[in-house]
Design a protein around this motif. Structure first.
Motif, short mmCIF file in Angstrom:
data_model
loop_
_atom_site.label_atom_id
_atom_site.label_comp_id
_atom_site.label_asym_id
_atom_site.label_seq_id
_atom_site.Cartn_x
_atom_site.Cartn_y
_atom_site.Cartn_z
N MET A 1 18.47 -1.93 -15.20
CA MET A 1 17.17 -1.79 -15.13
C MET A 1 16.92 -0.87 -13.86
SD MET A 1 15.91 -3.43 -17.49
CE MET A 1 14.14 -3.60 -17.28
N HIS A 2 15.95 0.21 -14.11
CA HIS A 2 15.63 1.07 -13.13
C HIS A 2 14.18 0.79 -12.64
CE1 HIS A 2 18.95 4.01 -13.45
NE2 HIS A 2 18.92 3.70 -14.69
N VAL A 3 14.08 0.81 -11.31
CA VAL A 3 12.76 0.42 -10.84
C VAL A 3 11.70 1.67 -10.71
CG1 VAL A 3 11.41 -0.77 -9.14
CG2 VAL A 3 13.43 -1.38 -9.93
N HIS A 4 10.64 1.84 -10.92
CA HIS A 4 9.75 2.87 -10.86
C HIS A 4 8.33 2.67 -10.13
CE1 HIS A 4 12.61 5.43 -13.22
NE2 HIS A 4 12.39 4.47 -13.99
N VAL A 5 7.94 3.30 -9.08
CA VAL A 5 6.84 3.08 -8.44
C VAL A 5 5.74 3.65 -9.31
CG1 VAL A 5 5.19 3.55 -6.55
CG2 VAL A 5 7.57 3.51 -6.11
N THR A 6 4.69 2.92 -9.68
CA THR A 6 3.46 3.05 -10.45
C THR A 6 2.25 3.72 -9.91
OG1 THR A 6 2.11 1.20 -10.14
CG2 THR A 6 3.78 0.77 -11.83
N PRO A 7 1.63 4.37 -10.90
CA PRO A 7 0.38 5.16 -10.13
C PRO A 7 -0.31 4.28 -9.16
CG PRO A 7 0.48 5.82 -12.44
CD PRO A 7 1.49 4.58 -12.21
N ARG A 8 -0.50 3.14 -9.40
CA ARG A 8 -1.13 1.98 -8.57
C ARG A 8 -0.42 1.98 -7.37
NH1 ARG A 8 -4.62 -2.37 -7.60
NH2 ARG A 8 -3.57 -4.36 -6.73
N GLY A 9 1.14 2.00 -7.28
CA GLY A 9 1.65 1.90 -6.14
C GLY A 9 1.67 3.19 -5.38
N ARG A 10 1.60 4.36 -5.97
CA ARG A 10 1.32 5.36 -5.14
C ARG A 10 0.04 5.55 -4.52
NH1 ARG A 10 5.36 9.46 -6.58
NH2 ARG A 10 6.90 8.67 -8.03
N ALA A 11 -1.08 5.08 -5.32
CA ALA A 11 -2.43 5.09 -4.84
C ALA A 11 -2.58 4.32 -3.53
CB ALA A 11 -3.33 4.73 -5.82
N MET A 12 -1.90 3.23 -3.52
CA MET A 12 -1.69 2.24 -2.45
C MET A 12 -1.08 2.73 -1.31
SD MET A 12 0.03 -0.23 -0.59
CE MET A 12 1.63 -0.40 -1.59
N LEU A 13 -0.09 3.32 -1.65
CA LEU A 13 0.73 4.13 -0.28
C LEU A 13 -0.05 5.32 0.29
CD1 LEU A 13 4.28 4.52 -1.63
CD2 LEU A 13 3.45 3.14 0.09
N ALA A 14 -0.76 6.02 -0.57
CA ALA A 14 -1.69 7.12 -0.10
C ALA A 14 -2.91 6.38 0.74
CB ALA A 14 -2.19 8.00 -1.30
N ALA A 15 -3.43 5.47 0.33
CA ALA A 15 -4.58 4.98 0.87
C ALA A 15 -4.30 4.42 2.34
CB ALA A 15 -5.20 3.63 -0.11
N GLY A 16 -3.00 3.59 2.34
CA GLY A 16 -2.35 3.26 3.51
C GLY A 16 -2.24 4.38 4.56
N GLU A 17 -1.60 5.39 3.96
CA GLU A 17 -1.39 6.81 5.04
C GLU A 17 -2.73 7.22 5.49
OE1 GLU A 17 0.86 9.35 2.57
OE2 GLU A 17 2.33 8.02 2.38
N ARG A 18 -3.89 7.15 4.61
CA ARG A 18 -5.12 7.52 5.07
C ARG A 18 -5.64 6.78 6.23
NH1 ARG A 18 -5.60 8.69 -0.34
NH2 ARG A 18 -6.75 6.66 -0.78
N ILE A 19 -5.47 5.38 6.19
CA ILE A 19 -6.20 4.41 6.91
C ILE A 19 -5.13 4.60 8.41
CG2 ILE A 19 -5.86 1.86 7.79
CD1 ILE A 19 -6.36 1.47 4.50
N LEU A 20 -3.99 4.78 8.35
CA LEU A 20 -3.03 5.11 9.63
C LEU A 20 -3.37 6.36 10.24
CD1 LEU A 20 0.39 3.65 8.27
CD2 LEU A 20 -1.21 2.75 9.97
N ASP A 21 -3.79 7.31 9.30
CA ASP A 21 -4.13 8.61 9.82
C ASP A 21 -5.62 8.24 10.77
OD1 ASP A 21 -2.01 10.23 8.98
OD2 ASP A 21 -3.29 10.92 7.32
#
Length: 157
Positions: free
Chosen positions: A92-112
């Motif tokens: 099985m291969h694991v892939h980050v979903t659009p929801r996962g990418r959106a959460m990471l991007a939101a976290g980056e904005r918060i840290l900025d």
């Protein structure tokens, strides 16, 4: 030396914790109340190519079982998906979903935003100097994604 090594280590940890706490609470306000700091490390490792529990465990310095549990939690919460390898259906291969990418991007904005707040409080030059000093001290490679092993504060994934 104006401060002891342990004091400096605790200050650095306090700075990290302040940023992580801000990101965790900010993400919760945005509807991502189910993420933990270790999830960020796991998602970043998956994006960097750790597409199986074994590889995620190696890259984050946790057991294969802990990595598999993290993947299961992330999948249940919609941050990753698993798909069978077209050449070996057992793998099985694991892939980050659009929801996962959106959460990471939101976290980056918060840290900025936390960085901007720190600049307002102590000055942009001070924050820039701090960042430069830390790069000199810890290197340009940054922090390893193997940090969850020592960052984890509970068994809650």
């Amino acid at each position: 030396m104006s401060r002891s090594g342990p004091d400096l280590a605790l200050l650095l940890l306090g700075g990290f914790r302040t940023m992580v706490d801000a990101a965790t609470s900010g993400l919760a306000e945005l509807g991502y109340e189910d993420v933990r700091p270790a999830h960020d490390f796991a998602l970043r490792a998956i994006l960097a190519g750790a597409d199986s529990a074994s590889e995620l465990g190696r890259r984050t310095d946790v057991t294969k079982q802990a990595a598999a549990k993290t993947i299961a939690v992330l999948e249940e919460r919609g941050y990753v998906t698993r798909a069978a390898d077209p050449l070996d259906r057992r793998r099985m291969h694991v892939h980050v979903t659009p929801r996962g990418r959106a959460m990471l991007a939101a976290g980056e904005r918060i840290l900025d935003e936390v960085c901007r707040q720190w600049e307002q409080r102590v000055g942009a030059q001070t924050v820039t100097a701090l960042e430069a000093a830390l790069r000199d001290l810890v290197g340009t490679e940054g922090v390893s994604l193997a940090s969850p092993g020592w960052v984890a504060t509970s068994t809650d994934v």
